[in-house]
Scaffold this motif. Structure first.
Motif, PDB file in Angstrom:
ATOM      1  N   LEU A  96       0.826  -1.203   0.000  1.00 55.89           N
ATOM      2  CA  LEU A  96       0.000   0.000   0.000  1.00 55.89           C
ATOM      3  C   LEU A  96       0.863   1.257   0.000  1.00 55.89           C
ATOM      4  O   LEU A  96       0.514   2.257  -0.638  1.00 55.89           O
ATOM      5  CB  LEU A  96      -0.967  -0.013   1.188  1.00 55.89           C
ATOM      6  N   GLU A 100       0.621   4.135  -2.875  1.00 53.09           N
ATOM      7  CA  GLU A 100       0.463   5.550  -2.523  1.00 53.09           C
ATOM      8  C   GLU A 100       1.589   6.393  -3.118  1.00 53.09           C
ATOM      9  O   GLU A 100       1.364   7.482  -3.638  1.00 53.09           O
ATOM     10  CB  GLU A 100       0.442   5.694  -0.999  1.00 53.09           C
ATOM     11  N   ALA A 103       1.092   6.375  -7.217  1.00 55.80           N
ATOM     12  CA  ALA A 103      -0.155   6.876  -7.803  1.00 55.80           C
ATOM     13  C   ALA A 103      -0.005   8.278  -8.410  1.00 55.80           C
ATOM     14  O   ALA A 103      -0.497   8.509  -9.522  1.00 55.80           O
ATOM     15  CB  ALA A 103      -1.282   6.837  -6.779  1.00 55.80           C
ATOM     16  N   GLN A 108      -1.735   3.058 -11.754  1.00 51.11           N
ATOM     17  CA  GLN A 108      -3.074   2.729 -11.275  1.00 51.11           C
ATOM     18  C   GLN A 108      -3.410   1.247 -11.397  1.00 51.11           C
ATOM     19  O   GLN A 108      -4.537   0.834 -11.147  1.00 51.11           O
ATOM     20  CB  GLN A 108      -4.117   3.578 -11.982  1.00 51.11           C
ATOM     21  N   LEU A 132      -7.666  -1.523  -2.062  1.00 52.19           N
ATOM     22  CA  LEU A 132      -7.573  -0.534  -3.142  1.00 52.19           C
ATOM     23  C   LEU A 132      -8.815  -0.527  -4.036  1.00 52.19           C
ATOM     24  O   LEU A 132      -8.841   0.188  -5.041  1.00 52.19           O
ATOM     25  CB  LEU A 132      -6.328  -0.809  -3.998  1.00 52.19           C
ATOM     26  N   LEU A 165      -7.131   4.993  -4.149  1.00 56.04           N
ATOM     27  CA  LEU A 165      -6.576   5.184  -2.816  1.00 56.04           C
ATOM     28  C   LEU A 165      -7.653   5.772  -1.923  1.00 56.04           C
ATOM     29  O   LEU A 165      -8.301   6.748  -2.281  1.00 56.04           O
ATOM     30  CB  LEU A 165      -5.374   6.132  -2.851  1.00 56.04           C
ATOM     31  N   ASN A 169      -5.400   5.479   3.028  1.00 64.68           N
ATOM     32  CA  ASN A 169      -4.126   5.121   2.415  1.00 64.68           C
ATOM     33  C   ASN A 169      -3.429   6.309   1.764  1.00 64.68           C
ATOM     34  O   ASN A 169      -2.322   6.184   1.301  1.00 64.68           O
ATOM     35  CB  ASN A 169      -4.338   4.056   1.332  1.00 64.68           C
ATOM     36  N   SER A 170      -4.065   7.435   1.670  1.00 61.86           N
ATOM     37  CA  SER A 170      -3.444   8.567   0.960  1.00 61.86           C
ATOM     38  C   SER A 170      -3.101   9.699   1.871  1.00 61.86           C
ATOM     39  O   SER A 170      -3.338   9.688   3.023  1.00 61.86           O
ATOM     40  CB  SER A 170      -4.359   9.041  -0.153  1.00 61.86           C
TER      41      SER A 170
END
Length: 170
Positions: A96, A100, A103, A108, A132, A165, A169-170
């Motif tokens: 993950l 992140e 991205a 993607q 995701l 995301l 997670n972002s």
């Protein structure tokens, strides 16, 4: 492992030998040469993640790359997690982290190959793909008979994406 404090970071060339030793401890992973591990830690550092414990020991690593014809895709080559850190979702956290990080550069999709029956890898990637919200397609990339002369199981390609995301997670 006494502490659960793990630092995730981009690898550096000086991690190459430690990566080699980590993979040795993570049977049945295919070992690569130290030189190959040095390249993963330097040339492919942008598409890899290293996990170190409080003492600075390498306890996890994901190597990957973006195929030149598909810069929107991260191909995950190898996931290594030290036995002391298994069962703590370190592999998922590392993957993950990579999603992140990549991205904003347009990545993607995530691809990997898994041999049938590798339950640990199947669970790891299923968890990441679910986190995701990424739909998954499966197909045989390298077949036992055609590519491995019957000496190695099929390598099944898992292609997931486009991924999203979450705010978590972002």
């Amino acid at each position: 492992m006494e502490s659960d404090i793990i630092n995730l970071r981009k690898p550096k060339a000086t991690d190459g030998f430690a990566l080699h030793k980590l993979v040795e401890r993570c049977a049945p992973l295919d070992p690569n040469s130290v030189y190959c591990n040095l390249l993963h830690c330097s040339h492919f550092a942008d598409t890899a993640v290293a996990a170190e414990d409080e003492s600075g020991e390498l306890v996890g690593f994901i190597s990957g790359y973006c195929p030149p014809a598909r810069p929107d895709t991260l191909f995950v080559w190898q996931v290594a997690v030290d036995a002391r850190c298994r069962g703590k979702k370190l592999g998922q956290k590392m993957l993950l982290e990579l999603a992140e990080r990549l991205a904003p550069q347009g990545v993607q999709y995530i691809e990997t190959t898994i041999t049938p029956g590798n339950i640990a890898s199947e669970k790891l990637f299923a968890g990441v793909f679910a986190a995701l919200s990424a739909p998954v397609e499966r197909s045989v990339l390298f077949s036992k008979e055609e590519h491995f002369a019957g000496l190695h199981d099929d390598e099944v390609l898992y292609r997931a994406g486009p991924f999203k995301l979450s705010t978590q997670n972002s």
